[in-house]
Design a protein around this motif. Sequence first.
Motif, PDB file in Angstrom:
ATOM      1  N   ARG A  97       0.766  -1.412  -0.004  1.00 36.11           N
ATOM      2  CA  ARG A  97       0.054   0.032   0.051  1.00 36.11           C
ATOM      3  C   ARG A  97       0.921   1.315   0.084  1.00 36.11           C
ATOM      4  O   ARG A  97       1.998   1.169   0.661  1.00 36.11           O
ATOM      5  N   ARG A  98       0.447   2.230  -0.827  1.00 33.57           N
ATOM      6  CA  ARG A  98       1.227   3.346  -0.841  1.00 33.57           C
ATOM      7  C   ARG A  98       0.612   4.593  -0.160  1.00 33.57           C
ATOM      8  O   ARG A  98       1.111   5.521   0.525  1.00 33.57           O
ATOM      9  N   ALA A  99      -0.649   4.514  -0.336  1.00 32.86           N
ATOM     10  CA  ALA A  99      -1.370   5.733   0.449  1.00 32.86           C
ATOM     11  C   ALA A  99      -2.206   5.350   1.541  1.00 32.86           C
ATOM     12  O   ALA A  99      -2.508   4.042   1.690  1.00 32.86           O
ATOM     13  N   THR A 100      -2.546   6.171   2.592  1.00 35.10           N
ATOM     14  CA  THR A 100      -3.388   6.029   3.859  1.00 35.10           C
ATOM     15  C   THR A 100      -4.775   6.167   3.509  1.00 35.10           C
ATOM     16  O   THR A 100      -5.068   7.297   2.678  1.00 35.10           O
ATOM     17  N   ILE A 101      -5.739   5.485   3.566  1.00 33.87           N
ATOM     18  CA  ILE A 101      -7.071   5.859   3.541  1.00 33.87           C
ATOM     19  C   ILE A 101      -7.966   5.383   4.566  1.00 33.87           C
ATOM     20  O   ILE A 101      -7.597   4.641   5.457  1.00 33.87           O
ATOM     21  N   ALA A 102      -9.206   6.095   4.798  1.00 31.67           N
ATOM     22  CA  ALA A 102     -10.203   5.643   5.692  1.00 31.67           C
ATOM     23  C   ALA A 102     -11.502   5.340   5.235  1.00 31.67           C
ATOM     24  O   ALA A 102     -11.864   6.085   3.972  1.00 31.67           O
ATOM     25  N   SER A 103     -12.110   4.411   5.851  1.00 24.47           N
ATOM     26  CA  SER A 103     -13.359   3.947   5.180  1.00 24.47           C
ATOM     27  C   SER A 103     -14.427   3.909   6.324  1.00 24.47           C
ATOM     28  O   SER A 103     -14.048   3.132   7.255  1.00 24.47           O
ATOM     29  N   VAL A 104     -15.743   4.192   6.079  1.00 20.98           N
ATOM     30  CA  VAL A 104     -16.731   3.655   7.009  1.00 20.98           C
ATOM     31  C   VAL A 104     -17.634   2.613   6.476  1.00 20.98           C
ATOM     32  O   VAL A 104     -18.073   2.687   5.451  1.00 20.98           O
ATOM     33  N   ARG A 105     -17.155   1.516   7.420  1.00 21.66           N
ATOM     34  CA  ARG A 105     -17.930   0.211   6.694  1.00 21.66           C
ATOM     35  C   ARG A 105     -18.959  -0.102   8.003  1.00 21.66           C
ATOM     36  O   ARG A 105     -19.327   0.756   8.867  1.00 21.66           O
ATOM     37  N   GLN A 106     -19.722  -1.104   7.498  1.00 21.71           N
ATOM     38  CA  GLN A 106     -20.891  -1.836   8.504  1.00 21.71           C
ATOM     39  C   GLN A 106     -20.196  -2.053   9.869  1.00 21.71           C
ATOM     40  O   GLN A 106     -20.812  -1.850  10.849  1.00 21.71           O
ATOM     41  N   ARG A 107     -19.216  -2.710   9.935  1.00 22.25           N
ATOM     42  CA  ARG A 107     -18.652  -3.238  11.145  1.00 22.25           C
ATOM     43  C   ARG A 107     -17.674  -1.839  12.019  1.00 22.25           C
ATOM     44  O   ARG A 107     -17.743  -2.198  13.162  1.00 22.25           O
ATOM     45  N   ALA A 108     -17.074  -1.186  11.165  1.00 13.98           N
ATOM     46  CA  ALA A 108     -16.138  -0.470  11.893  1.00 13.98           C
ATOM     47  C   ALA A 108     -15.664   0.788  11.119  1.00 13.98           C
ATOM     48  O   ALA A 108     -15.895   0.817   9.710  1.00 13.98           O
ATOM     49  N   LEU A 109     -14.925   1.739  11.548  1.00 19.44           N
ATOM     50  CA  LEU A 109     -14.159   2.672  10.807  1.00 19.44           C
ATOM     51  C   LEU A 109     -12.772   2.115  10.557  1.00 19.44           C
ATOM     52  O   LEU A 109     -12.105   1.644  11.397  1.00 19.44           O
ATOM     53  N   TYR A 110     -12.472   1.965   9.428  1.00 13.17           N
ATOM     54  CA  TYR A 110     -11.137   1.243   8.693  1.00 13.17           C
ATOM     55  C   TYR A 110     -10.155   2.398   8.559  1.00 13.17           C
ATOM     56  O   TYR A 110     -10.505   3.416   7.837  1.00 13.17           O
ATOM     57  N   ILE A 111      -9.019   2.401   8.954  1.00 16.12           N
ATOM     58  CA  ILE A 111      -7.822   3.158   8.616  1.00 16.12           C
ATOM     59  C   ILE A 111      -6.907   2.091   8.111  1.00 16.12           C
ATOM     60  O   ILE A 111      -6.152   1.131   8.894  1.00 16.12           O
ATOM     61  N   ARG A 112      -6.389   2.255   6.903  1.00 19.69           N
ATOM     62  CA  ARG A 112      -5.523   1.490   6.194  1.00 19.69           C
ATOM     63  C   ARG A 112      -4.064   2.232   6.041  1.00 19.69           C
ATOM     64  O   ARG A 112      -4.228   3.230   5.241  1.00 19.69           O
ATOM     65  N   LEU A 113      -3.140   1.759   6.313  1.00 19.67           N
ATOM     66  CA  LEU A 113      -1.652   2.335   6.420  1.00 19.67           C
ATOM     67  C   LEU A 113      -0.917   1.740   5.665  1.00 19.67           C
ATOM     68  O   LEU A 113      -0.691   0.460   5.732  1.00 19.67           O
ATOM     69  N   PRO A 114       0.198   2.136   4.905  1.00 17.05           N
ATOM     70  CA  PRO A 114       1.582   1.560   4.267  1.00 17.05           C
ATOM     71  C   PRO A 114       2.346   0.825   5.328  1.00 17.05           C
ATOM     72  O   PRO A 114       2.475   1.614   6.551  1.00 17.05           O
ATOM     73  N   TYR A 115       3.120   0.022   5.026  1.00 17.82           N
ATOM     74  CA  TYR A 115       3.902  -0.693   5.739  1.00 17.82           C
ATOM     75  C   TYR A 115       5.181   0.248   5.879  1.00 17.82           C
ATOM     76  O   TYR A 115       5.621   0.559   4.614  1.00 17.82           O
ATOM     77  N   GLY A 116       6.016   0.266   6.848  1.00 17.54           N
ATOM     78  CA  GLY A 116       7.265   0.961   6.916  1.00 17.54           C
ATOM     79  C   GLY A 116       7.282   2.301   7.517  1.00 17.54           C
ATOM     80  O   GLY A 116       8.177   2.759   7.248  1.00 17.54           O
ATOM     81  N   LEU A 117       6.168   2.794   7.899  1.00 25.53           N
ATOM     82  CA  LEU A 117       6.287   4.126   8.356  1.00 25.53           C
ATOM     83  C   LEU A 117       6.966   4.237   9.707  1.00 25.53           C
ATOM     84  O   LEU A 117       6.690   3.123  10.572  1.00 25.53           O
ATOM     85  N   ASP A 118       7.711   5.204  10.036  1.00 25.18           N
ATOM     86  CA  ASP A 118       8.029   5.324  11.470  1.00 25.18           C
ATOM     87  C   ASP A 118       7.058   5.685  12.178  1.00 25.18           C
ATOM     88  O   ASP A 118       5.994   6.139  11.752  1.00 25.18           O
ATOM     89  N   GLU A 119       7.214   5.680  13.584  1.00 24.87           N
ATOM     90  CA  GLU A 119       6.227   5.840  14.603  1.00 24.87           C
ATOM     91  C   GLU A 119       5.576   7.287  14.546  1.00 24.87           C
ATOM     92  O   GLU A 119       4.195   7.515  14.622  1.00 24.87           O
ATOM     93  N   ALA A 120       6.370   8.327  14.131  1.00 26.51           N
ATOM     94  CA  ALA A 120       5.715   9.645  14.171  1.00 26.51           C
ATOM     95  C   ALA A 120       5.030   9.755  12.839  1.00 26.51           C
ATOM     96  O   ALA A 120       3.927  10.385  13.140  1.00 26.51           O
ATOM     97  N   ALA A 121       5.246   9.407  11.833  1.00 24.37           N
ATOM     98  CA  ALA A 121       4.423   9.275  10.610  1.00 24.37           C
ATOM     99  C   ALA A 121       3.289   8.693  10.709  1.00 24.37           C
ATOM    100  O   ALA A 121       2.052   9.017  10.260  1.00 24.37           O
ATOM    101  N   ARG A 122       3.422   7.364  11.402  1.00 23.93           N
ATOM    102  CA  ARG A 122       2.179   6.688  11.469  1.00 23.93           C
ATOM    103  C   ARG A 122       1.102   7.248  12.324  1.00 23.93           C
ATOM    104  O   ARG A 122       0.042   7.368  12.129  1.00 23.93           O
ATOM    105  N   LYS A 123       1.624   7.922  13.469  1.00 22.99           N
ATOM    106  CA  LYS A 123       0.695   8.597  14.655  1.00 22.99           C
ATOM    107  C   LYS A 123       0.024   9.945  13.615  1.00 22.99           C
ATOM    108  O   LYS A 123      -1.301  10.124  13.861  1.00 22.99           O
ATOM    109  N   GLN A 124       0.855  10.356  12.999  1.00 22.69           N
ATOM    110  CA  GLN A 124       0.212  11.669  12.195  1.00 22.69           C
ATOM    111  C   GLN A 124      -0.516  11.408  11.127  1.00 22.69           C
ATOM    112  O   GLN A 124      -1.769  11.790  11.166  1.00 22.69           O
ATOM    113  N   ARG A 125      -0.664  10.339  10.482  1.00 21.46           N
ATOM    114  CA  ARG A 125      -1.649   9.727   9.382  1.00 21.46           C
ATOM    115  C   ARG A 125      -2.672   9.282  10.180  1.00 21.46           C
ATOM    116  O   ARG A 125      -4.013   9.536   9.392  1.00 21.46           O
TER     117      ARG A 125
END
Length: 258
Positions: free
Chosen positions: A31-59
């Motif tokens: 995965r290259r981009a971070t996306i969010a989607s509202v589904r029936q079960r939950a709010l999903y946030i999908r992140l690219p692998y390899g982000l450092d902790e700061a970038a992960r928290k920001q996204r």
Amino acid sequence: MARRRKTQELRTTVRLGQLTVPLRIITERGRRATIASVRQRALYIRLPYGLDEAARKQRIAEMIAWAEQAAREKPDAFAHFAGPPEAARYMFWLGEEEFGIEVGKCAATHHKLEVRGERELYLALSTRDTRPNVTRVIPKLLARHFAVRELPRVAQRVHALNELHFQRPVRQVKLSDTYSRWGSCSHNGNINLATRLLLAPEPVLDAVIVHELAHLVHADHSPRFWAEVARALPEYKLYDAWLKEHGGKLRFTPTPVT
């Protein structure tokens, strides 16, 4: 395009206004981009692998901020996370039929629905379910019950409209408690319809059925497909407009009896 593979999933909750919403944060290789989607079960946030902790928290913070704004601007998209207010008894209408619903508790590992009369239901909610907004399961239980109850009638309607307009092989008809689409049609003739269409006027249900049956002739949404829909149902745009305006309110949410 690189194949996406889940490497991590965190399940938690997030507060959006007055709602406590299940949140699933998924990390994916490929995965290259971070996306969010509202589904029936939950709010999903999908992140690219390899982000450092700061970038992960920001996204993650950016996606939650997007969800907060979306919940304010389009509350219907998040209404299914609320569940009905807690009550010992509810009423529910399917078409012109009125159903009484009594609610109790049980120690079983799962929730139960029992039919106790022609139009009387009993819901036993499991005391082992510690998730927030436990009443969220009530619309799911009702959707499942009425899908089983109404499927023969809906399947008969699908076959009748197919025979009238298309004469193509239909293999199976299903009702699914989905909020991502109104219907689908597989290449081998399986017709899948959203259970909440049972709450729509009959002509609207027919319009969705015709749409899916037309995919047996043309699998895409090409001009030829829409011509096929118009041939069977010239006023189909009226029903499409009805769903766009009112579809978000089609939910198996009962009314508390006070």
